[in-house]
Design an enzyme around this catalytic site. Structure first.
Site, mmCIF file in Angstrom:
data_model
loop_
_atom_site.group_PDB
_atom_site.id
_atom_site.type_symbol
_atom_site.label_atom_id
_atom_site.label_comp_id
_atom_site.label_asym_id
_atom_site.label_seq_id
_atom_site.Cartn_x
_atom_site.Cartn_y
_atom_site.Cartn_z
ATOM 1 N N LYS A 96 -12.682 -7.036 -3.522
ATOM 2 C CA LYS A 96 -11.721 -7.701 -3.506
ATOM 3 C C LYS A 96 -10.707 -7.389 -2.351
ATOM 4 O O LYS A 96 -10.116 -8.152 -1.689
ATOM 5 C CB LYS A 96 -10.771 -7.632 -4.929
ATOM 6 C CG LYS A 96 -10.214 -6.413 -5.127
ATOM 7 C CD LYS A 96 -9.381 -6.046 -6.341
ATOM 8 C CE LYS A 96 -9.182 -4.554 -6.511
ATOM 9 N NZ LYS A 96 -9.430 -4.205 -7.886
ATOM 10 N N ARG A 132 -2.998 -0.595 -17.675
ATOM 11 C CA ARG A 132 -3.165 -1.937 -17.341
ATOM 12 C C ARG A 132 -3.945 -2.571 -18.445
ATOM 13 O O ARG A 132 -3.565 -2.612 -19.535
ATOM 14 C CB ARG A 132 -3.786 -1.855 -16.028
ATOM 15 C CG ARG A 132 -3.443 -2.999 -15.023
ATOM 16 C CD ARG A 132 -4.137 -3.061 -13.697
ATOM 17 N NE ARG A 132 -5.559 -3.201 -13.940
ATOM 18 C CZ ARG A 132 -6.395 -3.153 -12.529
ATOM 19 N NH1 ARG A 132 -5.793 -2.935 -11.312
ATOM 20 N NH2 ARG A 132 -7.648 -3.332 -12.608
HETATM 21 C C1 LIG Z 1 -9.902 -3.175 -7.936
HETATM 22 C C2 LIG Z 1 -10.989 -2.786 -9.022
HETATM 23 C C3 LIG Z 1 -11.758 -1.672 -9.210
HETATM 24 C C4 LIG Z 1 -12.088 -0.935 -7.580
HETATM 25 O O1 LIG Z 1 -11.229 0.019 -7.763
HETATM 26 P P1 LIG Z 1 -11.059 1.198 -6.274
HETATM 27 O O2 LIG Z 1 -9.993 1.860 -6.736
HETATM 28 O O3 LIG Z 1 -10.917 0.369 -5.143
HETATM 29 O O4 LIG Z 1 -12.523 1.550 -6.203
HETATM 30 C C5 LIG Z 1 -12.560 -1.349 -10.159
HETATM 31 N N1 LIG Z 1 -12.239 -1.877 -11.481
HETATM 32 C C6 LIG Z 1 -11.351 -2.807 -11.260
HETATM 33 C C7 LIG Z 1 -11.268 -3.684 -12.706
HETATM 34 C C8 LIG Z 1 -10.562 -3.309 -10.371
HETATM 35 O O5 LIG Z 1 -9.626 -4.100 -10.660
#
Ligand SMILES: *Cc1c(COP(=O)(O)O)cnc(C)c1O
Length: 347
Positions: free
Chosen positions: A35, A128
């Protein structure tokens, strides 16, 4: 053309390959979460060539574009789905993170090119997504009855909203939940969980990580550290100086708020050499700009202007010169998203 974002593909791929190997030795498979680079297909093709076997993104639109660009690895939708997008999910998504029973019910009624598998999210404390861990049994038994073998695992996300760290304790609890329901995938976290592998404290049985920041920036913002053995030289943002003048360090006149409703603080350090860059909030998160010339201080920014204090720099900057920056996660996210930032992919 500026501002320009240089993307160093070899360094990003080296990070990914290293993480894949280290995680695999600890029994953990990785999904690279794209993302922060908006699911950029060129980058994903390179990562696939470097051995990455699955990709995830928070936006269905990014996954759809990967599919259109012939990425045939399993695709994970890592943001719990909007009810309005569920009808499109099975055409693209192999694995869906989910936390609402109503969404599970809707998904089971739609069909598409794929039989989307489900990872049910558990909130282990970060506040979250996910059902609160103490109440998980009620939901999970229901979901298992509904989804049967399409429910393949549980997952948790830590370190993102509440800043809660993944630890032996909370991940062990997640593992016990998975075992109670004989679920094979235990998706224990993101970049913040890597420290447990480094320290040898990851509970045995946690077998999946979703990694973004570590792959693309070599950092772990939750623990405020550079990850040893990874490259942080992955993205360089270049912006052009459009004004260079000496000015006081404190504004003059009666003060209200700035263009974004903020009231920045100013310390009186006398007259300073200031540079204005043609880049702003629309292109980047200016507080996440990390100058490669460490004597430069980023002062503040509005939509299209970022002000630097260059008084301490040894370089003799001129109008028209380029200033280079590394980026924080937030700054990279916005730069990749902004159509005003030209992307230059270095292979
Ligand atoms: C963005 C995201 C990740 C990746 O997280 P990083 O800290 O960038 O490694 C993993 N799981 C979910 C659900 C996310 O939204």
């Amino acid at each position: 053309m500026f501002p320009e974002l240089k993307v160093n593909i070899p360094n990003i791929c080296a990070n990914a390959a290293y993480l894949k190997k280290e995680c695999r030795e600890a029994g953990v498979e990785i999904t690279v979460v794209t993302k922060v680079v908006c699911g950029n297909p060129i980058l994903v093709h390179a990562l696939k060539k470097a051995g990455i076997e699955s990709f995830g993104d928070s936006r269905l639109k990014n996954l759809q574009r990967l599919q259109q660009n012939d990425i045939d690895t399993p695709l994970y939708l890592v943001r719990i789905p909007m009810p309005s997008e569920l009808a499109q999910v099975p055409d693209t998504v192999d694995v869906l993170l989910i936390s609402e029973i109503g969404s599970v019910e809707t998904l089971l009624q739609v069909t598409g090119k794929k039989e989307t598998k489900l990872i049910f999210m558990v909130d282990m404390g970060d506040l979250r997504e996910g059902v609160w861990f103490e109440q998980i049994d009620h939901s999970l038994s229901k979901v298992q009855k509904l989804a049967k073998n399409r429910l393949v695992g549980v997952g948790t996300n830590l370190g993102c909203f509440g800043g809660i760290l993944p630890e032996e304790e909370n991940l062990s609890l997640l593992k016990h939940i998975a075992h109670r329901y004989s679920l094979s995938i235990i998706s224990g976290g993101n970049t913040a969980a890597l420290k447990l592998i480094e320290d040898g404290t990851l509970p045995k049985g946690i077998n999946h990580f979703r990694l973004g920041e570590s792959v693309f920036l070599g950092n772990d913002v939750t623990r405020n550290r550079k990850i040893p053995a990874l490259s942080q030289d992955t993205f360089v943002l270049e912006a052009e100086i459009v004004e260079l003048q000496e000015k006081p360090s404190v504004p003059r006149g009666s003060r209200g708020q700035d263009a974004f409703g903020r009231v920045p603080e100013f310390i009186n350090r006398g007259w300073r050499k200031k540079a204005i860059l043609a880049i702003g909030e629309q292109d980047v998160m200016p507080s996440g700009l990390l100058p490669l010339d460490e004597a430069i201080e980023v002062l503040h920014a509005s939509s299209d202007h970022t002000i630097l204090d260059i008084t301490e720099s040894k370089s003799d900057y001129r109008v028209g010169d380029i200033v280079q920056f590394h980026l924080s996660y937030g700054a990279l996210l916005r730069s990749m998203t902004s159509e005003y930032v030209f992307k230059k992919i270095v292979v």
